[in-house]
Write a protein that holds these residues in place. Structure first.
Motif, PDB file in Angstrom:
ATOM      1  N   LEU A 112      -7.810   1.165  -7.396  1.00 31.78           N
ATOM      2  CA  LEU A 112      -8.532   1.819  -6.299  1.00 31.78           C
ATOM      3  C   LEU A 112      -7.838   1.650  -4.953  1.00 31.78           C
ATOM      4  O   LEU A 112      -7.966   2.473  -4.069  1.00 31.78           O
ATOM      5  CB  LEU A 112      -9.959   1.248  -6.205  1.00 31.78           C
ATOM      6  N   HIS A 113      -7.127   0.561  -4.800  1.00 31.10           N
ATOM      7  CA  HIS A 113      -6.504   0.291  -3.508  1.00 31.10           C
ATOM      8  C   HIS A 113      -5.200   1.077  -3.377  1.00 31.10           C
ATOM      9  O   HIS A 113      -4.391   1.079  -4.291  1.00 31.10           O
ATOM     10  CB  HIS A 113      -6.226  -1.211  -3.386  1.00 31.10           C
ATOM     11  N   PRO A 114      -5.005   1.733  -2.238  1.00 29.99           N
ATOM     12  CA  PRO A 114      -3.790   2.539  -2.070  1.00 29.99           C
ATOM     13  C   PRO A 114      -2.507   1.730  -2.304  1.00 29.99           C
ATOM     14  O   PRO A 114      -1.520   2.259  -2.812  1.00 29.99           O
ATOM     15  CB  PRO A 114      -3.874   3.005  -0.616  1.00 29.99           C
ATOM     16  N   TYR A 115      -2.541   0.439  -1.906  1.00 29.71           N
ATOM     17  CA  TYR A 115      -1.344  -0.384  -2.104  1.00 29.71           C
ATOM     18  C   TYR A 115      -1.081  -0.589  -3.596  1.00 29.71           C
ATOM     19  O   TYR A 115       0.049  -0.440  -4.063  1.00 29.71           O
ATOM     20  CB  TYR A 115      -1.521  -1.731  -1.406  1.00 29.71           C
TER      21      TYR A 115
ATOM     22  N   GLY B 239      -7.355  -5.824  11.580  1.00 31.72           N
ATOM     23  CA  GLY B 239      -7.684  -4.694  10.705  1.00 31.72           C
ATOM     24  C   GLY B 239      -6.987  -4.808   9.369  1.00 31.72           C
ATOM     25  O   GLY B 239      -6.458  -5.859   9.006  1.00 31.72           O
ATOM     26  N   CYS B 240      -7.008  -3.720   8.624  1.00 35.32           N
ATOM     27  CA  CYS B 240      -6.373  -3.723   7.305  1.00 35.32           C
ATOM     28  C   CYS B 240      -4.876  -3.931   7.463  1.00 35.32           C
ATOM     29  O   CYS B 240      -4.214  -3.244   8.240  1.00 35.32           O
ATOM     30  CB  CYS B 240      -6.649  -2.408   6.580  1.00 35.32           C
ATOM     31  N   ARG B 241      -4.324  -4.892   6.723  1.00 32.50           N
ATOM     32  CA  ARG B 241      -2.916  -5.235   6.897  1.00 32.50           C
ATOM     33  C   ARG B 241      -1.997  -4.147   6.361  1.00 32.50           C
ATOM     34  O   ARG B 241      -0.817  -4.115   6.668  1.00 32.50           O
ATOM     35  CB  ARG B 241      -2.621  -6.548   6.177  1.00 32.50           C
ATOM     36  N   PHE B 242      -2.559  -3.256   5.549  1.00 26.79           N
ATOM     37  CA  PHE B 242      -1.738  -2.217   4.938  1.00 26.79           C
ATOM     38  C   PHE B 242      -1.737  -0.958   5.801  1.00 26.79           C
ATOM     39  O   PHE B 242      -1.060   0.015   5.485  1.00 26.79           O
ATOM     40  CB  PHE B 242      -2.278  -1.916   3.534  1.00 26.79           C
ATOM     41  N   ARG B 243      -2.488  -1.014   6.887  1.00 30.58           N
ATOM     42  CA  ARG B 243      -2.743   0.182   7.694  1.00 30.58           C
ATOM     43  C   ARG B 243      -1.465   0.912   8.105  1.00 30.58           C
ATOM     44  O   ARG B 243      -1.365   2.128   8.013  1.00 30.58           O
ATOM     45  CB  ARG B 243      -3.528  -0.242   8.941  1.00 30.58           C
ATOM     46  N   GLU B 244      -0.479   0.169   8.561  1.00 25.35           N
ATOM     47  CA  GLU B 244       0.769   0.762   9.039  1.00 25.35           C
ATOM     48  C   GLU B 244       1.426   1.661   7.995  1.00 25.35           C
ATOM     49  O   GLU B 244       2.084   2.629   8.325  1.00 25.35           O
ATOM     50  CB  GLU B 244       1.756  -0.354   9.395  1.00 25.35           C
ATOM     51  N   ARG B 245       1.256   1.309   6.759  1.00 36.69           N
ATOM     52  CA  ARG B 245       1.962   2.029   5.701  1.00 36.69           C
ATOM     53  C   ARG B 245       1.035   2.910   4.878  1.00 36.69           C
ATOM     54  O   ARG B 245       1.492   3.640   4.007  1.00 36.69           O
ATOM     55  CB  ARG B 245       2.637   1.013   4.766  1.00 36.69           C
ATOM     56  N   CYS B 246      -0.248   2.787   5.119  1.00 37.81           N
ATOM     57  CA  CYS B 246      -1.201   3.469   4.239  1.00 37.81           C
ATOM     58  C   CYS B 246      -1.314   4.954   4.573  1.00 37.81           C
ATOM     59  O   CYS B 246      -1.566   5.319   5.728  1.00 37.81           O
ATOM     60  CB  CYS B 246      -2.568   2.811   4.368  1.00 37.81           C
ATOM     61  N   PRO B 247      -1.107   5.816   3.593  1.00 36.15           N
ATOM     62  CA  PRO B 247      -1.208   7.254   3.866  1.00 36.15           C
ATOM     63  C   PRO B 247      -2.651   7.693   4.122  1.00 36.15           C
ATOM     64  O   PRO B 247      -2.875   8.817   4.588  1.00 36.15           O
ATOM     65  CB  PRO B 247      -0.644   7.889   2.594  1.00 36.15           C
TER      66      PRO B 247
ATOM     67  N   LYS C 224     -11.693   3.562  10.663  1.00 40.69           N
ATOM     68  CA  LYS C 224     -12.384   2.368  10.206  1.00 40.69           C
ATOM     69  C   LYS C 224     -11.421   1.225   9.866  1.00 40.69           C
ATOM     70  O   LYS C 224     -11.787   0.049   9.905  1.00 40.69           O
ATOM     71  CB  LYS C 224     -13.164   2.743   8.943  1.00 40.69           C
ATOM     72  N   CYS C 225     -10.208   1.608   9.557  1.00 39.26           N
ATOM     73  CA  CYS C 225      -9.248   0.619   9.058  1.00 39.26           C
ATOM     74  C   CYS C 225      -8.785  -0.358  10.129  1.00 39.26           C
ATOM     75  O   CYS C 225      -8.058  -1.302   9.830  1.00 39.26           O
ATOM     76  CB  CYS C 225      -8.054   1.322   8.437  1.00 39.26           C
ATOM     77  N   VAL C 226      -9.178  -0.136  11.397  1.00 40.55           N
ATOM     78  CA  VAL C 226      -8.852  -1.134  12.413  1.00 40.55           C
ATOM     79  C   VAL C 226      -9.686  -2.383  12.218  1.00 40.55           C
ATOM     80  O   VAL C 226      -9.421  -3.422  12.807  1.00 40.55           O
ATOM     81  CB  VAL C 226      -9.052  -0.598  13.852  1.00 40.55           C
TER      82      VAL C 226
ATOM     83  N   ALA D   3     -10.330  -4.530  -1.477  1.00 40.82           N
ATOM     84  CA  ALA D   3     -10.477  -4.653  -0.029  1.00 40.82           C
ATOM     85  C   ALA D   3      -9.902  -3.393   0.605  1.00 40.82           C
ATOM     86  O   ALA D   3      -8.730  -3.358   0.975  1.00 40.82           O
ATOM     87  CB  ALA D   3      -9.755  -5.897   0.478  1.00 40.82           C
ATOM     88  N   CYS D   4     -10.714  -2.346   0.655  1.00 43.77           N
ATOM     89  CA  CYS D   4     -10.236  -1.089   1.242  1.00 43.77           C
ATOM     90  C   CYS D   4     -11.448  -0.243   1.621  1.00 43.77           C
ATOM     91  O   CYS D   4     -12.346  -0.017   0.811  1.00 43.77           O
ATOM     92  CB  CYS D   4      -9.358  -0.328   0.244  1.00 43.77           C
ATOM     93  N   TRP D   5     -11.463   0.227   2.871  1.00 38.40           N
ATOM     94  CA  TRP D   5     -12.586   1.049   3.336  1.00 38.40           C
ATOM     95  C   TRP D   5     -12.657   2.354   2.559  1.00 38.40           C
ATOM     96  O   TRP D   5     -13.726   2.810   2.156  1.00 38.40           O
ATOM     97  CB  TRP D   5     -12.454   1.348   4.825  1.00 38.40           C
ATOM     98  N   LYS D   6     -11.510   2.928   2.352  1.00 38.27           N
ATOM     99  CA  LYS D   6     -11.495   4.227   1.697  1.00 38.27           C
ATOM    100  C   LYS D   6     -11.978   4.108   0.246  1.00 38.27           C
ATOM    101  O   LYS D   6     -12.803   4.916  -0.212  1.00 38.27           O
ATOM    102  CB  LYS D   6     -10.080   4.809   1.712  1.00 38.27           C
ATOM    103  N   ALA D   7     -11.493   3.067  -0.429  1.00 35.35           N
ATOM    104  CA  ALA D   7     -11.934   2.872  -1.808  1.00 35.35           C
ATOM    105  C   ALA D   7     -13.441   2.664  -1.858  1.00 35.35           C
ATOM    106  O   ALA D   7     -14.135   3.193  -2.739  1.00 35.35           O
ATOM    107  CB  ALA D   7     -11.204   1.680  -2.428  1.00 35.35           C
TER     108      ALA D   7
END
Ligand SMILES: Nc1ncnc2c1ncn2[C@@H]1O[C@H](COP(=O)(O)OP(=O)(O)OP(=O)(O)O)[C@@H](O)[C@H]1O
Ligand code: SF4
Ligand SMILES: [Mg+2]
Lengths: 331, 358
Positions: free
Chosen positions: B242-245, B281-289, B294-296, B311-315
């Protein structure tokens, strides 16, 4: 195993040959003519006796022969235990002079080297984990190690002997004492021995303790130490392993140091006027006594090679990795 | 419940400040569970694993608790931990190839280690020999020096020594990474065998090699920059992350022996943030498409589906909006409101279905 030793021994024989050959060649390559210089000392003012005397000595020392023959004779004499005759103390035999001086040097260097090595390793290892020691022994160690040895020796001779008169700086024992197994003689020997011993000891102790401290700190950070601690081994075991592994480079260092310690020893014995080989080298060099100089060098070459061989064997005994490479060499 | 970790924080003291290598991690490992731990290099996997057994000089236990078999594990008390080490928790460290003292025979080392712990090697010697044979080491390995063994043999020897006292939890850090493919498989099988034989109750297997995890892990947990991103059963993680990473990490895997580091994370440029002062915020934010307003805020590590933590808002939004169904990809406009339930699935997620473990 035997093949490994045969190879090692071969290397030592080669080193011995090279050492002796260089020893033989140096006075012959040097500018100046030792025989002429020697004959000059008789202050003969006419040419006739000078030439006669020159020829006599030239023949006596064998310098009139072709180089090749001289070389052969040199080896031949060497194997017969004949190192020639001293010019400076003519007609004393070089071997006799060495035999008189060597005990002083050995009594000075062997305890100084061994004691500084053993204590330096122990205390260095302790300093690696005790702050108090680290803050006291280490700066002292650096001080002694960084100090030019000649300077330390001179300072000790000046303040402790010349100024304060706590120690003598004259010979190996009090003048006029008859040698023998008497308390007076032996205590005089020790009294004269102590200061030169102390300076040599201090300088190399500084080096060993600093080296050991750093090596133990390194070993305590290695993966095997971390693993042992992660599995709950007591600190004692980890330290024992670290010490044992840290000693290995120190042992190679000891082998290396043996050669240079001789050079330093000339300074010691000259400064403290101590009648060992170092002092004899100094006298022989200033008097251009090549036979004596060569003889002492041969003695030193043999001594250093033997000591290195002993360390080699100890090393094989303490480091299993050398044993494996030996099997590799024998295969 | 074998292991339970609550909000664990571990930092490294450095000259430039504390590096938060493990930053508030909460998870559990059940009895007989083999949990795979994955994530890019430097995300804190080893730090997490090491902290459960030995917090060394530069490491600092900032906070959090660890419980093993219902009892608190005093991880920050080096002395108190000694009792638990090897007996309750044990480790095959990442540096297993160099973990054995080069100047001691394997048997001598084991003897000294046990003696130092007040035990006798003689007592466990038959078991020791049995396991030596089990992992395929020659019988005389106890009389051999580590430098006489290959890297793989050293690793197996370490494996046997580490598990000699049948620990409850074994941390196996990169045990397969330095081996060739056939050895990787074999060591992977050995790990499950150790579990099945009861030598080890549960395991955390840290690796870069997801094919190994597909082979042996019951669950997989993924870390990113000191935080957990996702944990679920191995099959769920591989089929329906579920997590983009995790999706990026797994998108072309598993393939035998392929390390995810060897490829670019598909379509995700950039590097993980510095752990010295990570951005909020989400540590993956910089790279997350898929990053949106909300991810801040830091996304909590929540159980979105049974046994599936992310751990993902979108998921979270996706699941709340009815996961498992395909959604149109038209509504790409992210909105900041938490109430906005318009789910947006990444193109890769839909395409991934059915791309299972081979
Ligand atoms: N001794 C140390 N001092 C300072 N920082 C460290 C130290 N060891 C690790 N770190 C930092 O902590 C973070 C996590 O390191 P860790 O070794 O746990 O990563 P990892 O996930 O195991 O990586 P790898 O997959 O490469 O083994 C890294 O960013 C690293 O820079
Ligand atoms: S929380 Fe936001 S930035 Fe982080 S992974 Fe999810 S969508 Fe991407
Ligand atoms: Mg690691």
């Amino acid at each position: 195993m035997t093949r490994y030793f045969a190879r090692k021994l071969g290397l030592y024989v080669l080193a011995f040959w090279a050492g002796v050959t260089i020893d033989w060649a140096i006075p012959r390559l040097m500018p100046g003519n030792p025989i002429a210089a020697y004959v000059d000392r008789f202050a003969l003012n006419s040419q006739g006796p000078w030439t006669a005397l020159y020829k006599l000595f030239d023949k006596a020392f064998g310098y009139n022969l072709p180089l090749w023959d001289q070389y052969w004779h040199y080896w031949d004499n060497l194997f017969h235990g004949n190192l020639g005759i001293s010019l400076y103390a003519f007609p004393e035999k070089v071997t006799t002079m060495i035999a008189q001086a060597a005990p002083y040097t050995l009594a000075l260097l062997v305890p100084a080297i061994l004691l500084s090595y053993v204590l330096g390793n122990r205390i260095g290892a302790m300093a690696a984990r005790r702050k108090v020691l680290d803050n006291t022994v280490l700066p002292l160690g650096y001080l002694f190690q960084a100090m030019p040895y000649a300077w330390l020796a001179l300072a000790a001779a000046f303040y402790l002997a010349a100024v304060e008169h706590w120690f003598p700086v004259e010979g190996g024992y009090a003048a006029g004492l008859a040698s023998g197994f008497t308390w007076a003689y032996i205590s005089s020997l020790l009294y004269h021995w102590f200061l030169p011993f102390l300076t040599v000891f201090l300088v190399s102790f500084g080096g060993w303790s600093i080296g050991m401290r750093n090596l133990v700190i390194y070993e305590l950070e290695t993966d095997y130490a971390r693993y042992l601690r992660a599995l709950g081994a007591r600190g004692r075991l980890v330290r024992r392993y670290a010490y044992r592994n840290a000693v290995l480079p120190q042992l190679s260092g000891l082998a290396l140091q043996l050669g240079t310690v001789i050079g330093g020893n000339i300074v010691t014995e000259v400064v403290f006027n101590y009648p060992g080989l170092g002092h004899l080298i100094y006298t022989a060099a200033t008097d251009q006594d090549y036979a004596l100089l060569q003889g002492i060098f041969i003695f030193i070459i043999v001594g250093v090679l033997v000591a290195n061989f002993v360390i080699d064997i100890v090393y094989i005994w303490v480091d299993p990795r050398t044993r494996l490479s030996m099997q590799g060499a024998a295969a | 419940m074998s292991l339970s970790v609550e909000n664990l924080r571990i930092a490294y003291r450095t000259l430039r400040g504390d590096v938060q290598a493990v930053d508030g991690v909460t998870f559990a490992v059940a009895d007989r569970e083999i949990m795979g731990l994955a994530g890019e290099s430097g995300c804190g996997k080893s730090t997490l694993g090491n902290s459960l057994i030995f917090i060394e000089g530069r490491m600092k236990h900032v906070g959090g608790t660890v419980e093993l078999d219902g009892k608190a594990l005093p991880i920050s008390d080096d002395r108190a931990m000694n009792h638990h080490r090897m007996r309750d928790v044990s480790i095959i460290p990442q540096y297993a190839m160099s973990a054995l003292n080069p100047t001691k025979k394997v048997g001598t080392l084991a003897h000294d280690l046990l003696k130092s712990r007040g035990m006798k090697l003689a007592k466990v010697l038959p078991e020791f020999r049995r396991r030596v044979a089990l992992v395929g080491l020659p019988e005389n390995v106890l009389e051999m020096y580590p430098f006489e063994l290959s890297g793989g043999m050293r690793q197996r020897a370490t494996m046997v020594i580490s598990t000699l006292l049948n620990p409850s939890l074994l941390i196996a850090d990169e045990v397969t990474s330095a081996l060739d493919v056939s050895n990787q498989r074999a060591v992977g099988e050995l790990l499950t065998e150790f579990r099945d034989l009861g030598y080890v109750k549960s395991m955390i297997v840290i690796t870069h090699d997801l094919s190994i995890l597909a082979q042996i892990a019951d669950t997989i947990m993924v870390m990113y920059a000191g935080k957990l991103t996702e944990k679920a059963s191995a099959s769920t993680m591989i089929d329906k992350p579920l997590h983009p990473y995790t999706q990026a990490l797994l998108s072309s895997l598993p393939e035998v022996g392929v390390r995810y580091e060897d490829r670019e994370l598909t379509g995700i440029p950039g590097r993980p943030p510095s752990l010295l002062s990570p951005p909020p915020g989400c540590r993956f934010r910089e790279r997350c498409p898929f990053a949106y307003d909300k991810c801040v805020e830091d996304p909590p590590f929540m159980e979105l589906l049974p046994g599936h933590q992310v751990a993902c808002w979108k998921a979270a939004d996706d699941v709340a909006g009815g996961a498992g169904r395909e959604h149109n990809e038209a509504s790409a406009t992210p909105s900041g409101g938490a109430g906005d339930a318009s789910p947006e699935r990444g193109p890769s997620l839909g395409a991934r279905a059915g791309k299972g473990a081979e």
